[in-house]
Design a protein around this motif. Structure first.
Motif, PDB file in Angstrom:
ATOM      1  N   CYS A 209       0.814  -1.209   0.000  1.00 35.36           N
ATOM      2  CA  CYS A 209       0.000   0.000   0.000  1.00 35.36           C
ATOM      3  C   CYS A 209       0.853   1.267   0.000  1.00 35.36           C
ATOM      4  O   CYS A 209       0.350   2.350  -0.318  1.00 35.36           O
ATOM      5  CB  CYS A 209      -0.925   0.019   1.218  1.00 35.36           C
ATOM      6  SG  CYS A 209      -2.121  -1.334   1.281  1.00 35.36           S
TER       7      CYS A 209
ATOM      8  N   SER B 149       1.840   2.562   2.681  1.00 37.07           N
ATOM      9  CA  SER B 149       1.419   3.289   3.874  1.00 37.07           C
ATOM     10  C   SER B 149       0.969   2.275   4.915  1.00 37.07           C
ATOM     11  O   SER B 149       0.621   1.133   4.590  1.00 37.07           O
ATOM     12  CB  SER B 149       0.273   4.253   3.541  1.00 37.07           C
ATOM     13  OG  SER B 149      -0.269   4.809   4.724  1.00 37.07           O
TER      14      SER B 149
ATOM     15  N   PHE C 241      -3.912   1.719   7.044  1.00 40.21           N
ATOM     16  CA  PHE C 241      -5.080   0.894   6.765  1.00 40.21           C
ATOM     17  C   PHE C 241      -5.845   0.657   8.066  1.00 40.21           C
ATOM     18  O   PHE C 241      -5.376   1.052   9.144  1.00 40.21           O
ATOM     19  CB  PHE C 241      -4.710  -0.429   6.078  1.00 40.21           C
ATOM     20  CG  PHE C 241      -3.418  -1.031   6.527  1.00 40.21           C
ATOM     21  CD1 PHE C 241      -3.357  -1.770   7.690  1.00 40.21           C
ATOM     22  CD2 PHE C 241      -2.249  -0.873   5.783  1.00 40.21           C
ATOM     23  CE1 PHE C 241      -2.170  -2.339   8.099  1.00 40.21           C
ATOM     24  CE2 PHE C 241      -1.063  -1.435   6.192  1.00 40.21           C
ATOM     25  CZ  PHE C 241      -1.021  -2.176   7.352  1.00 40.21           C
TER      26      PHE C 241
ATOM     27  N   VAL D  60      -7.474  -3.438   3.452  1.00 40.61           N
ATOM     28  CA  VAL D  60      -7.834  -2.466   2.424  1.00 40.61           C
ATOM     29  C   VAL D  60      -6.858  -1.311   2.473  1.00 40.61           C
ATOM     30  O   VAL D  60      -6.697  -0.663   3.518  1.00 40.61           O
ATOM     31  CB  VAL D  60      -9.278  -1.963   2.625  1.00 40.61           C
ATOM     32  CG1 VAL D  60      -9.649  -0.966   1.525  1.00 40.61           C
ATOM     33  CG2 VAL D  60     -10.253  -3.128   2.630  1.00 40.61           C
ATOM     34  N   CYS D  61      -6.190  -1.033   1.362  1.00 39.83           N
ATOM     35  CA  CYS D  61      -5.242   0.071   1.309  1.00 39.83           C
ATOM     36  C   CYS D  61      -5.984   1.404   1.271  1.00 39.83           C
ATOM     37  O   CYS D  61      -7.089   1.494   0.711  1.00 39.83           O
ATOM     38  CB  CYS D  61      -4.348  -0.041   0.064  1.00 39.83           C
ATOM     39  SG  CYS D  61      -3.302  -1.510   0.056  1.00 39.83           S
ATOM     40  N   PRO D  62      -5.423   2.449   1.865  1.00 36.94           N
ATOM     41  CA  PRO D  62      -6.070   3.765   1.805  1.00 36.94           C
ATOM     42  C   PRO D  62      -6.041   4.308   0.380  1.00 36.94           C
ATOM     43  O   PRO D  62      -5.124   4.023  -0.399  1.00 36.94           O
ATOM     44  CB  PRO D  62      -5.213   4.614   2.748  1.00 36.94           C
ATOM     45  CG  PRO D  62      -3.885   3.944   2.767  1.00 36.94           C
ATOM     46  CD  PRO D  62      -4.167   2.474   2.623  1.00 36.94           C
ATOM     47  N   GLN D  63      -7.053   5.091   0.039  1.00 34.13           N
ATOM     48  CA  GLN D  63      -7.112   5.675  -1.300  1.00 34.13           C
ATOM     49  C   GLN D  63      -6.002   6.702  -1.461  1.00 34.13           C
ATOM     50  O   GLN D  63      -5.717   7.479  -0.572  1.00 34.13           O
ATOM     51  CB  GLN D  63      -8.474   6.340  -1.525  1.00 34.13           C
ATOM     52  CG  GLN D  63      -9.635   5.350  -1.544  1.00 34.13           C
ATOM     53  CD  GLN D  63     -10.952   6.030  -1.837  1.00 34.13           C
ATOM     54  OE1 GLN D  63     -11.014   7.254  -1.935  1.00 34.13           O
ATOM     55  NE2 GLN D  63     -11.999   5.238  -1.992  1.00 34.13           N
ATOM     56  N   GLY D  64      -5.385   6.674  -2.623  1.00 33.01           N
ATOM     57  CA  GLY D  64      -4.292   7.602  -2.889  1.00 33.01           C
ATOM     58  C   GLY D  64      -2.932   7.043  -2.545  1.00 33.01           C
ATOM     59  O   GLY D  64      -1.905   7.568  -2.986  1.00 33.01           O
ATOM     60  N   GLY D  65      -2.909   5.954  -1.725  1.00 33.80           N
ATOM     61  CA  GLY D  65      -1.635   5.341  -1.363  1.00 33.80           C
ATOM     62  C   GLY D  65      -0.795   6.265  -0.507  1.00 33.80           C
ATOM     63  O   GLY D  65      -1.273   7.224   0.097  1.00 33.80           O
TER      64      GLY D  65
END
Length: 291
Positions: free
Chosen positions: A152, A154, A157, A167-172
Protein backbone atom coordinates in the motif's frame (compact mmCIF):
# COMPACT_ATOMS: atom_id res chain seq x y z
CA UNK A 1 42.13 -11.17 101.88
CA UNK A 2 43.92 -14.46 102.55
CA UNK A 3 40.67 -16.30 102.08
CA UNK A 4 40.05 -14.47 98.86
CA UNK A 5 43.54 -15.22 97.66
CA UNK A 6 43.17 -18.89 98.51
CA UNK A 7 39.86 -18.96 96.74
CA UNK A 8 41.38 -17.34 93.68
CA UNK A 9 44.28 -19.76 93.69
CA UNK A 10 42.04 -22.82 93.57
CA UNK A 11 41.35 -24.24 90.08
CA UNK A 12 37.93 -23.24 88.85
CA UNK A 13 35.51 -25.74 87.31
CA UNK A 14 34.68 -25.37 83.65
CA UNK A 15 31.05 -26.00 82.71
CA UNK A 16 31.98 -26.64 79.12
CA UNK A 17 31.57 -30.42 79.09
CA UNK A 18 28.11 -30.33 80.65
CA UNK A 19 27.01 -27.51 78.35
CA UNK A 20 28.30 -29.40 75.33
CA UNK A 21 26.47 -32.48 76.50
CA UNK A 22 23.25 -30.51 76.89
CA UNK A 23 23.80 -28.95 73.48
CA UNK A 24 24.26 -32.35 71.86
CA UNK A 25 21.11 -33.69 73.49
CA UNK A 26 19.17 -30.62 72.40
CA UNK A 27 20.43 -30.94 68.82
CA UNK A 28 19.54 -34.62 68.73
CA UNK A 29 16.02 -33.93 70.03
CA UNK A 30 15.58 -31.20 67.41
CA UNK A 31 16.73 -33.58 64.67
CA UNK A 32 14.37 -36.28 65.90
CA UNK A 33 11.48 -33.84 65.95
CA UNK A 34 12.33 -32.62 62.46
CA UNK A 35 12.56 -36.19 61.19
CA UNK A 36 9.21 -37.03 62.74
CA UNK A 37 7.60 -33.93 61.22
CA UNK A 38 9.08 -34.83 57.84
CA UNK A 39 7.69 -38.37 58.04
CA UNK A 40 4.28 -36.99 59.00
CA UNK A 41 4.30 -34.61 56.03
CA UNK A 42 5.31 -37.36 53.62
CA UNK A 43 2.56 -39.66 54.87
CA UNK A 44 -0.08 -36.92 54.57
CA UNK A 45 -1.38 -37.82 51.10
CA UNK A 46 -4.87 -38.54 49.81
CA UNK A 47 -4.33 -42.25 49.04
CA UNK A 48 -2.91 -42.98 52.52
CA UNK A 49 -4.81 -40.68 54.87
CA UNK A 50 -7.72 -39.27 52.86
CA UNK A 51 -9.83 -38.06 55.81
CA UNK A 52 -6.95 -36.22 57.49
CA UNK A 53 -5.77 -34.74 54.19
CA UNK A 54 -9.24 -33.44 53.31
CA UNK A 55 -9.64 -32.13 56.85
CA UNK A 56 -6.42 -30.09 56.61
CA UNK A 57 -7.37 -28.97 53.10
CA UNK A 58 -10.69 -27.58 54.33
CA UNK A 59 -9.00 -25.88 57.27
CA UNK A 60 -6.41 -24.29 55.00
CA UNK A 61 -9.15 -23.15 52.61
CA UNK A 62 -11.07 -21.51 55.46
CA UNK A 63 -7.90 -19.82 56.72
CA UNK A 64 -7.10 -18.47 53.25
CA UNK A 65 -10.67 -17.21 52.79
CA UNK A 66 -10.47 -15.45 56.14
CA UNK A 67 -7.12 -13.86 55.22
CA UNK A 68 -8.45 -12.69 51.85
CA UNK A 69 -11.59 -11.29 53.47
CA UNK A 70 -9.50 -9.34 55.97
CA UNK A 71 -7.27 -7.99 53.19
CA UNK A 72 -10.29 -6.94 51.12
CA UNK A 73 -11.80 -5.22 54.14
CA UNK A 74 -8.54 -3.37 54.75
CA UNK A 75 -8.68 -2.17 51.12
CA UNK A 76 -12.42 -1.55 51.09
CA UNK A 77 -11.95 1.86 49.45
CA UNK A 78 -10.25 0.30 46.43
CA UNK A 79 -12.81 -2.52 46.29
CA UNK A 80 -15.68 -0.01 46.39
CA UNK A 81 -14.08 2.03 43.59
CA UNK A 82 -13.65 -1.06 41.39
CA UNK A 83 -17.25 -2.14 41.98
CA UNK A 84 -18.46 1.38 41.22
CA UNK A 85 -16.51 1.50 37.94
CA UNK A 86 -17.84 -1.94 36.92
CA UNK A 87 -21.40 -0.83 37.71
CA UNK A 88 -21.01 2.38 35.68
CA UNK A 89 -19.56 0.50 32.70
CA UNK A 90 -22.35 -2.10 32.89
CA UNK A 91 -24.96 0.68 32.97
CA UNK A 92 -23.32 2.47 30.04
CA UNK A 93 -23.05 -0.78 28.07
CA UNK A 94 -26.74 -1.66 28.49
CA UNK A 95 -28.15 1.85 27.94
CA UNK A 96 -28.83 3.19 24.46
CA UNK A 97 -27.39 6.54 23.50
CA UNK A 98 -24.70 8.42 21.61
CA UNK A 99 -22.06 6.98 23.90
CA UNK A 100 -22.53 3.49 22.43
CA UNK A 101 -20.02 4.32 19.70
CA UNK A 102 -17.26 4.73 22.29
CA UNK A 103 -18.46 1.70 24.24
CA UNK A 104 -18.28 -0.49 21.15
CA UNK A 105 -14.81 0.86 20.38
CA UNK A 106 -13.58 0.06 23.90
CA UNK A 107 -15.18 -3.40 23.72
CA UNK A 108 -13.48 -4.15 20.40
CA UNK A 109 -10.13 -3.00 21.74
CA UNK A 110 -10.50 -4.98 24.94
CA UNK A 111 -11.39 -8.21 23.10
CA UNK A 112 -8.52 -7.69 20.66
CA UNK A 113 -6.03 -7.22 23.53
CA UNK A 114 -7.49 -10.18 25.45
CA UNK A 115 -7.07 -12.35 22.34
CA UNK A 116 -3.33 -11.64 22.14
CA UNK A 117 -2.83 -11.90 25.90
CA UNK A 118 -4.48 -15.33 25.80
CA UNK A 119 -2.18 -16.43 22.97
CA UNK A 120 0.81 -15.25 25.00
CA UNK A 121 -0.30 -17.26 28.03
CA UNK A 122 -0.71 -20.37 25.87
CA UNK A 123 2.82 -19.85 24.57
CA UNK A 124 4.63 -19.84 27.93
CA UNK A 125 2.42 -21.73 30.38
CA UNK A 126 3.14 -25.35 31.26
CA UNK A 127 6.89 -25.42 32.07
CA UNK A 128 8.01 -25.16 28.47
CA UNK A 129 5.24 -27.34 26.99
CA UNK A 130 3.06 -24.46 25.81
CA UNK A 131 1.91 -23.77 22.25
CA UNK A 132 4.43 -21.63 20.37
CA UNK A 133 1.94 -18.95 19.35
CA UNK A 134 4.62 -16.56 18.09
CA UNK A 135 5.38 -18.81 15.11
CA UNK A 136 1.71 -19.68 14.61
CA UNK A 137 -0.02 -16.32 15.14
CA UNK A 138 2.09 -13.27 16.01
CA UNK A 139 4.84 -13.89 13.46
CA UNK A 140 2.44 -14.39 10.51
CA UNK A 141 0.44 -11.35 11.66
CA UNK A 142 3.57 -9.15 11.63
CA UNK A 143 4.53 -10.56 8.24
CA UNK A 144 1.09 -9.84 6.75
CA UNK A 145 1.11 -6.27 8.09
CA UNK A 146 4.61 -5.74 6.71
CA UNK A 147 3.67 -7.03 3.25
CA UNK A 148 0.50 -4.93 3.23
CA UNK A 149 2.44 -1.83 4.28
CA UNK A 150 4.91 -2.18 1.41
CA UNK A 151 2.11 -2.98 -1.03
CA UNK A 152 0.00 0.00 0.00
CA UNK A 153 2.94 2.32 0.53
CA UNK A 154 1.42 3.29 3.87
CA UNK A 155 0.44 1.87 7.26
CA UNK A 156 -2.78 3.88 7.32
CA UNK A 157 -5.08 0.89 6.76
CA UNK A 158 -7.95 -0.03 9.14
CA UNK A 159 -7.30 -0.48 12.82
CA UNK A 160 -7.41 -3.99 14.33
CA UNK A 161 -9.10 -6.36 14.18
CA UNK A 162 -8.20 -6.35 10.52
CA UNK A 163 -10.61 -7.76 7.95
CA UNK A 164 -9.70 -10.82 5.91
CA UNK A 165 -8.25 -8.54 3.26
CA UNK A 166 -6.40 -5.40 4.36
CA UNK A 167 -7.83 -2.47 2.42
CA UNK A 168 -5.24 0.07 1.31
CA UNK A 169 -6.07 3.77 1.80
CA UNK A 170 -7.11 5.68 -1.30
CA UNK A 171 -4.29 7.60 -2.89
CA UNK A 172 -1.64 5.34 -1.36
CA UNK A 173 1.38 6.78 0.37
CA UNK A 174 4.64 8.42 -0.47
CA UNK A 175 7.40 6.19 -1.84
CA UNK A 176 9.98 5.41 0.81
CA UNK A 177 7.66 6.35 3.68
CA UNK A 178 7.63 2.78 5.03
CA UNK A 179 10.28 2.08 7.61
CA UNK A 180 10.98 -0.45 10.33
CA UNK A 181 9.77 1.96 13.01
CA UNK A 182 6.46 2.64 11.27
CA UNK A 183 5.76 -1.09 10.99
CA UNK A 184 6.75 -1.61 14.63
CA UNK A 185 4.33 1.14 15.62
CA UNK A 186 1.56 -0.60 13.66
CA UNK A 187 2.01 -3.96 15.43
CA UNK A 188 3.19 -2.66 18.83
CA UNK A 189 -0.16 -3.22 20.57
CA UNK A 190 -0.45 -6.86 19.51
CA UNK A 191 3.20 -7.60 20.32
CA UNK A 192 3.01 -5.92 23.75
CA UNK A 193 -0.17 -7.79 24.66
CA UNK A 194 1.36 -11.07 23.53
CA UNK A 195 4.48 -10.34 25.59
CA UNK A 196 2.35 -9.50 28.64
CA UNK A 197 0.58 -12.83 28.21
CA UNK A 198 3.88 -14.71 28.16
CA UNK A 199 4.83 -12.92 31.39
CA UNK A 200 1.59 -14.07 33.01
CA UNK A 201 2.25 -17.62 31.81
CA UNK A 202 5.53 -17.64 33.77
CA UNK A 203 3.75 -17.16 37.12
CA UNK A 204 2.72 -20.81 37.91
CA UNK A 205 6.32 -22.03 38.48
CA UNK A 206 6.94 -18.99 40.70
CA UNK A 207 3.85 -19.64 42.83
CA UNK A 208 4.53 -23.39 43.07
CA UNK A 209 8.10 -22.84 44.27
CA UNK A 210 6.94 -20.14 46.70
CA UNK A 211 4.26 -22.45 48.14
CA UNK A 212 6.80 -25.27 48.50
CA UNK A 213 9.15 -22.94 50.39
CA UNK A 214 6.34 -21.74 52.67
CA UNK A 215 5.34 -25.31 53.49
CA UNK A 216 8.25 -25.48 55.95
CA UNK A 217 10.21 -28.33 54.35
CA UNK A 218 13.64 -26.81 55.04
CA UNK A 219 16.88 -28.81 54.77
CA UNK A 220 18.47 -30.00 58.01
CA UNK A 221 22.08 -29.54 56.98
CA UNK A 222 23.44 -26.47 58.80
CA UNK A 223 26.13 -25.83 56.18
CA UNK A 224 23.50 -25.91 53.46
CA UNK A 225 21.34 -23.53 55.48
CA UNK A 226 24.20 -21.02 55.72
CA UNK A 227 24.85 -21.32 51.98
CA UNK A 228 21.14 -20.87 51.27
CA UNK A 229 20.99 -17.73 53.41
CA UNK A 230 23.94 -16.25 51.53
CA UNK A 231 22.39 -17.19 48.19
CA UNK A 232 19.06 -15.79 49.39
CA UNK A 233 20.61 -12.37 49.98
CA UNK A 234 22.29 -12.45 46.57
CA UNK A 235 19.09 -13.46 44.76
CA UNK A 236 17.02 -10.85 46.60
CA UNK A 237 19.42 -8.09 45.53
CA UNK A 238 19.97 -9.23 41.94
CA UNK A 239 16.69 -10.96 41.06
CA UNK A 240 15.20 -7.96 39.21
CA UNK A 241 18.12 -7.58 36.81
CA UNK A 242 18.52 -11.35 36.40
CA UNK A 243 14.82 -11.76 35.58
CA UNK A 244 14.93 -8.95 33.01
CA UNK A 245 18.06 -10.43 31.43
CA UNK A 246 16.56 -13.93 31.28
CA UNK A 247 13.16 -12.76 30.06
CA UNK A 248 14.29 -11.16 26.78
CA UNK A 249 16.68 -13.90 25.65
CA UNK A 250 15.73 -15.61 22.39
CA UNK A 251 15.26 -18.57 22.40
CA UNK A 252 14.52 -18.95 26.09
CA UNK A 253 13.34 -22.44 27.10
CA UNK A 254 14.81 -22.28 30.62
CA UNK A 255 13.14 -19.13 31.95
CA UNK A 256 10.90 -21.34 34.13
CA UNK A 257 14.04 -22.00 36.17
CA UNK A 258 14.24 -18.27 36.96
CA UNK A 259 10.63 -18.31 38.16
CA UNK A 260 11.26 -21.36 40.33
CA UNK A 261 14.40 -19.76 41.79
CA UNK A 262 12.67 -16.46 42.58
CA UNK A 263 9.71 -18.28 44.11
CA UNK A 264 11.95 -20.50 46.25
CA UNK A 265 13.89 -17.52 47.63
CA UNK A 266 10.66 -15.61 48.38
CA UNK A 267 11.35 -12.74 46.00
CA UNK A 268 8.42 -10.28 46.16
CA UNK A 269 5.76 -10.88 43.53
CA UNK A 270 5.88 -7.43 41.92
CA UNK A 271 9.68 -7.56 41.72
CA UNK A 272 9.58 -10.81 39.76
CA UNK A 273 6.50 -10.01 37.66
CA UNK A 274 7.61 -6.45 36.95
CA UNK A 275 11.01 -7.64 35.73
CA UNK A 276 9.41 -10.38 33.63
CA UNK A 277 6.90 -7.92 32.15
CA UNK A 278 9.64 -5.45 31.21
CA UNK A 279 11.83 -8.17 29.72
CA UNK A 280 9.10 -9.88 27.69
CA UNK A 281 6.57 -7.17 26.82
CA UNK A 282 9.05 -4.37 26.07
CA UNK A 283 12.63 -5.55 25.43
CA UNK A 284 11.95 -8.97 23.90
CA UNK A 285 8.96 -7.65 21.93
CA UNK A 286 11.03 -5.00 20.12
CA UNK A 287 13.76 -7.54 19.38
CA UNK A 288 11.30 -10.05 17.89
CA UNK A 289 9.42 -7.45 15.86
CA UNK A 290 12.69 -6.02 14.56
CA UNK A 291 13.93 -9.44 13.52
Amino acid sequence: MAANGARCGQPQKRPGAKAKQNGKSTDSSVRERRQKDKEDRLSLVVWRRPVTTLHYFLLETLIKLKEWTVKLWQRRGTVFLVLLLCSLFSFAYSTEGAHQHYVKYLEKRFLWCAYWVGLGILSSVGLGTGLHTFLLYLGPHIASVTLAAYECGSTDFPEPPYPDQIVCPQGGGMEGSISLFSIMSKVRLEACMWGAGTAIGELPPYFMARAARQSGADPEDEDYEEFEEMLDRFISNMCFMISVACAFQIPNPLFDLAGITCGHFMVPFWTFFGATLIGKAIVKMHIQVGI
